[in-house]
Design a protein around this motif. Structure first.
Motif, PDB file in Angstrom:
ATOM      1  N   GLU A  32     -11.492  11.207 -39.971  1.00  0.00           N
ATOM      2  CA  GLU A  32     -12.623  11.053 -39.055  1.00  0.00           C
ATOM      3  C   GLU A  32     -13.657   9.972 -39.690  1.00  0.00           C
ATOM      4  OE1 GLU A  32     -15.023  14.393 -38.964  1.00  0.00           O
ATOM      5  OE2 GLU A  32     -16.320  14.152 -37.503  1.00  0.00           O
ATOM      6  N   THR A  33     -14.038   8.980 -38.684  1.00  0.00           N
ATOM      7  CA  THR A  33     -14.775   8.064 -39.513  1.00  0.00           C
ATOM      8  C   THR A  33     -16.276   8.628 -38.967  1.00  0.00           C
ATOM      9  OG1 THR A  33     -13.470   6.093 -38.585  1.00  0.00           O
ATOM     10  CG2 THR A  33     -15.547   5.702 -38.926  1.00  0.00           C
ATOM     11  N   VAL A  34     -16.984   8.611 -40.354  1.00  0.00           N
ATOM     12  CA  VAL A  34     -18.475   9.150 -40.289  1.00  0.00           C
ATOM     13  C   VAL A  34     -19.435   8.121 -41.017  1.00  0.00           C
ATOM     14  CG1 VAL A  34     -17.597  11.604 -40.285  1.00  0.00           C
ATOM     15  CG2 VAL A  34     -18.031  10.320 -42.600  1.00  0.00           C
ATOM     16  N   THR A  35     -20.581   8.377 -40.244  1.00  0.00           N
ATOM     17  CA  THR A  35     -21.587   7.136 -41.035  1.00  0.00           C
ATOM     18  C   THR A  35     -22.884   8.066 -41.335  1.00  0.00           C
ATOM     19  OG1 THR A  35     -20.969   5.687 -39.202  1.00  0.00           O
ATOM     20  CG2 THR A  35     -23.208   5.269 -40.073  1.00  0.00           C
ATOM     21  N   PHE A  36     -23.320   7.654 -42.465  1.00  0.00           N
ATOM     22  CA  PHE A  36     -24.494   8.277 -43.056  1.00  0.00           C
ATOM     23  C   PHE A  36     -25.698   7.089 -43.162  1.00  0.00           C
ATOM     24  CE2 PHE A  36     -23.055  12.685 -44.167  1.00  0.00           C
ATOM     25  CZ  PHE A  36     -21.764  12.289 -44.015  1.00  0.00           C
ATOM     26  N   ASP A  37     -26.950   7.542 -42.835  1.00  0.00           N
ATOM     27  CA  ASP A  37     -27.982   6.581 -43.163  1.00  0.00           C
ATOM     28  C   ASP A  37     -28.506   6.558 -44.580  1.00  0.00           C
ATOM     29  OD1 ASP A  37     -29.054   7.350 -39.759  1.00  0.00           O
ATOM     30  OD2 ASP A  37     -28.069   5.799 -40.509  1.00  0.00           O
ATOM     31  N   GLU A  40     -29.069  10.054 -46.994  1.00  0.00           N
ATOM     32  CA  GLU A  40     -28.617  11.154 -46.479  1.00  0.00           C
ATOM     33  C   GLU A  40     -27.647  11.665 -47.468  1.00  0.00           C
ATOM     34  OE1 GLU A  40     -27.343  10.111 -42.256  1.00  0.00           O
ATOM     35  OE2 GLU A  40     -27.964  12.004 -41.851  1.00  0.00           O
ATOM     36  N   ILE A  41     -27.529  12.929 -47.579  1.00  0.00           N
ATOM     37  CA  ILE A  41     -26.532  13.670 -48.445  1.00  0.00           C
ATOM     38  C   ILE A  41     -25.264  13.750 -47.688  1.00  0.00           C
ATOM     39  CG2 ILE A  41     -26.193  15.868 -49.612  1.00  0.00           C
ATOM     40  CD1 ILE A  41     -28.413  14.330 -50.923  1.00  0.00           C
ATOM     41  N   ILE A  42     -24.286  13.220 -48.176  1.00  0.00           N
ATOM     42  CA  ILE A  42     -22.729  13.450 -47.897  1.00  0.00           C
ATOM     43  C   ILE A  42     -22.290  14.906 -47.960  1.00  0.00           C
ATOM     44  CG2 ILE A  42     -20.580  12.560 -48.027  1.00  0.00           C
ATOM     45  CD1 ILE A  42     -22.026   9.797 -48.840  1.00  0.00           C
TER      46      ILE A  42
ATOM     47  N   ARG B 252     -13.557   9.857 -30.809  1.00  0.00           N
ATOM     48  CA  ARG B 252     -12.913  10.517 -31.267  1.00  0.00           C
ATOM     49  C   ARG B 252     -11.367   9.750 -31.408  1.00  0.00           C
ATOM     50  NH1 ARG B 252     -10.313  12.228 -35.093  1.00  0.00           N
ATOM     51  NH2 ARG B 252      -9.783  14.293 -35.193  1.00  0.00           N
ATOM     52  N   ARG B 254      -9.176   6.861 -31.973  1.00  0.00           N
ATOM     53  CA  ARG B 254      -9.396   5.599 -32.296  1.00  0.00           C
ATOM     54  C   ARG B 254      -7.900   5.068 -32.064  1.00  0.00           C
ATOM     55  NH1 ARG B 254     -10.248   5.946 -37.328  1.00  0.00           N
ATOM     56  NH2 ARG B 254      -9.896   8.197 -37.142  1.00  0.00           N
ATOM     57  N   GLY B 313     -18.724  11.614 -35.601  1.00  0.00           N
ATOM     58  CA  GLY B 313     -18.866  10.671 -36.629  1.00  0.00           C
ATOM     59  C   GLY B 313     -20.357  10.559 -37.264  1.00  0.00           C
ATOM     60  N   ARG B 314     -21.014  11.794 -37.052  1.00  0.00           N
ATOM     61  CA  ARG B 314     -22.200  12.227 -37.634  1.00  0.00           C
ATOM     62  C   ARG B 314     -22.357  13.547 -38.049  1.00  0.00           C
ATOM     63  NH1 ARG B 314     -25.838   7.566 -37.584  1.00  0.00           N
ATOM     64  NH2 ARG B 314     -26.836   8.891 -38.923  1.00  0.00           N
ATOM     65  N   PRO B 315     -21.693  13.618 -39.321  1.00  0.00           N
ATOM     66  CA  PRO B 315     -21.648  14.979 -39.808  1.00  0.00           C
ATOM     67  C   PRO B 315     -22.978  15.815 -39.971  1.00  0.00           C
ATOM     68  CG  PRO B 315     -20.322  13.459 -41.197  1.00  0.00           C
ATOM     69  CD  PRO B 315     -21.069  12.526 -40.394  1.00  0.00           C
ATOM     70  N   GLN B 316     -24.060  15.132 -40.166  1.00  0.00           N
ATOM     71  CA  GLN B 316     -25.221  15.557 -40.298  1.00  0.00           C
ATOM     72  C   GLN B 316     -25.676  16.243 -38.977  1.00  0.00           C
ATOM     73  OE1 GLN B 316     -26.500  16.297 -43.105  1.00  0.00           O
ATOM     74  NE2 GLN B 316     -25.189  15.107 -44.124  1.00  0.00           N
TER      75      GLN B 316
END
Lengths: 153, 453
Positions: A32-37, A40-42, B252, B254, B313-316
């Protein structure tokens, strides 16, 4: 980032560099491609280890907390893996990971990572090399610390 | 006793339902039929107990009616520290707005507040709302075209390619061949990824569009199409390939299909509009379209509040959205009613849809509901961690009045608060010891508990 770009990224990472193409493609597709600003805590020290992260863009700060104080251990950049130790050892996270700037990561599920590494001798050897290199770096750092303490006495 | 296949409510009330206590109210014809069944049962030596009567022994639970019983059940679930789980399960339930109009109206208010608060907190990027004129990149192609919640099997997304009405829409908009082409490319990717994966590997279940059983057939189909052409493929091969692109979620999966550049999203929106506009009257009941001002009956409570899809793609995102949703639910005083809906959650065979800890907590609440004089817990909390076991037992002892408790503990699993310990080995008592305070309960000897190790 489509899955072929992810395959290309994984090929640049030492753990996966020698892995056979089919296994690499499956890793890429299931990830999964994920983005954090910035900031932000990964993942947090003590969290359950649910995945391994490959850094595509940006930098990740690795830190531990002792007596309420966060101590930076390392800053890791593109084409590196973070979070693999906790997954391999099946233990909670030994350190916190935080985004420095905007960070894009490829997250590989723990179960998929373990299955892939244990099913691929090349990948297992890659993991072993990484861990040995880190151990070697830590020993050298320890020797430097001891040496500097001795010389100051 | 393990959980039975049924709802959480069925499991909790099981010990209170030993015999019919209040007869069912029947119409004249139904009453006659019931009397005939009773007479038949007596002649054949079978039970004439009416399964449709009210069997619930409210008095055994210390209440007088259904409302009181629900309140008591929720108190017990709180006591065994299952409230948060009940809230989460409740969010996954759907309600009939005709039967619960006030609750549906308040959930709609929660939806409005949720949308507004998302903007105020700068979190709009975490949820892609359902908009009738926008392609949602966090929903599948099937979900985008349907733009609603299927009711029944007619528009089941797993078999959507076989639906004649949808097929006519796709043909009319010249989408069929293009989707078959996309399906062909998806099939080749799936074969490339999974052909060397053994059947039964979890990767098939979690990630493949094609089951392990169907993979050989799809491989044959792709070989046939490659040797001829897509336009010459037979109906069976075309149908097989057509089924695949409906599962694609842009954010999701790609797969490098460049769907955005092809402008296919706009074509799918046209299909959505045609699907809604031309839907015949006999199919109207098979789908509940997304309407920002209406409660969507077959969708879950959570989906009704979010009215959109959490961004991939945004785990938070999940954590922040859950926190915001909880905040709004509490401000509207909805938590209890949503937890109440969780009582309808089907637990599966032996409670298989619940975790081991959840199963044990429900079993404990079930045992306490009938207010026994003596509660025997034989390794009944073994799935709990030590802290959770202590906490639940402490609350149980504090709030259970004159209940006696015998706790059979695994080694190292003995909670505090008991006034006596009996240790047994090979069927013999090796230790029988009064436990000195502060381990013993505070003052009332009638709340004596015995711990067995």
């Amino acid at each position: 980032m489509d899955y072929e770009d992810t395959v290309a990224l994984l090929r640049r990472v030492p753990i996966f560099a020698s892995m056979e193409a089919a296994a690499l493609k499956l890793l890429a597709f299931s990830s999964e491609t994920v983005t954090f600003d910035d900031g932000e805590i990964i993942c947090q020290e003590g969290d359950l280890a649910d995945g391994v992260y490959v850094i595509d863009e940006g930098q990740v700060v690795v830190s531990v907390e002792r007596d309420g104080i966060a101590a930076k251990i390392a800053v890791v950049g593109a084409n590196e893996v973070v979070g693999e130790l906790a997954v391999i050892l099946n233990q909670p996270r030994a350190a916190s990971l935080r985004a420095q700037g905007t960070v894009r990561l490829v997250r590989i599920d723990s179960d998929i990572f373990i299955r892939t590494v244990t099913g691929n001798p090349d990948a297992a050897l890659g993991v072993l090399r990484i861990l040995c290199r880190r151990l070697s770096n830590m020993l050298r750092h320890y020797e430097e610390l001891v040496s500097s303490i001795d010389s100051s006495i | 006793m393990p959980l039975i296949a049924g709802s959480i409510r069925d499991n909790l009330l099981y010990p209170l339902q030993r015999q019919p206590l209040q007869p069912a109210a029947y119409s004249d014809d139904a009453q006659r039929l019931f009397e005939e069944r009773c007479a038949e049962a007596e002649k054949t030596g079978n039970s004439s107990s009416d399964p449709y009567a009210n069997w619930t022994d409210y008095a055994a639970a210390g209440v007088t009616d259904e409302c009181g019983l629900t309140e008591r059940v929720l108190q017990l679930l709180d006591q065994v520290e299952l409230s948060q789980d009940m809230f989460s399960l409740g969010l996954r339930q759907s309600i009939d707005p005709d039967r619960h109009p006030k609750l549906a109206a308040r959930i709609l208010e929660a939806r409005r507040q949720f949308g507004r608060r998302l903007g105020e907190k700068g979190l709009r990027g975490l949820v892609e709302s359902f908009h009738p004129e926008r392609y949602n990149r966090n929903m599948s192609v099937a979900e985008n075209i349907l733009f609603g919640t299927p009711v029944g099997p007619t528009f089941d997304p797993e078999h959507i390619a076989e639906n004649p009405y949808l097929r006519r829409i796709l043909d009319r908009l010249d989408l069929t061949d293009e989707m078959i082409e996309i399906g062909f490319r998806v099939a080749k990717v799936m074969i490339d990824l999974f052909r060397d994966i053994p059947p039964g590997h979890e990767a098939f279940e979690r990630f493949s569009f094609i089951s392990a059983d169907d993979l050989p057939e799809v491989q044959s189909c792709v070989r046939r199409v490659e040797s001829e052409s897509l336009s010459e493929a037979d109906d069976e091969d075309r149908m097989m390939l057509l089924s695949l692109p409906f599962k694609l979620i842009a954010n999701r999966h790609r797969l490098g299909l460049n769907l955005r550049e092809a402008g296919i999203g706009e074509r799918f929106l046209a299909a959505r509009a045609a699907f809604m506009t031309d839907l015949p009257a006999d199919l109207a009941g098979s789908i509940a379209f997304f309407d920002p001002n209406a409660y969507n009956a077959p969708a879950s409570i959570e989906d009704n509040i979010l009215f959109g899809k959490v961004t991939y793609g945004r785990p938070q995102a999940r954590r922040q959205i859950s926190a915001l949703l909880a905040e709004i639910v509490d401000s509207l005083d909805l938590r209890r009613e949503i937890a109440d809906q969780a009582l309808n959650f089907e637990v599966g065979i032996g409670g298989s849809r619940l975790s081991a800890v959840q199963r044990q907590k429900i079993a404990l609440a079930r045992a306490c509901l009938k207010r026994p004089d003596l509660l025997i817990l034989d390794r009944a909390l073994d799935a709990f961690g030590p802290a959770a076991r202590e906490s639940v037992m402490a609350r149980l002892m504090a709030e259970s009045g004159e209940l006696g408790i015998i706790f059979v503990a695994s080694p190292g699993g003995e909670p505090r608060g008991f006034d006596r310990r009996i240790t047994m080995e090979a069927g013999k008592v090796t230790e029988h010891k009064a436990l000195a305070a502060p381990d013993a309960p505070a003052t009332d000897p009638s709340t004596a508990g015995i711990g067995l190790a």
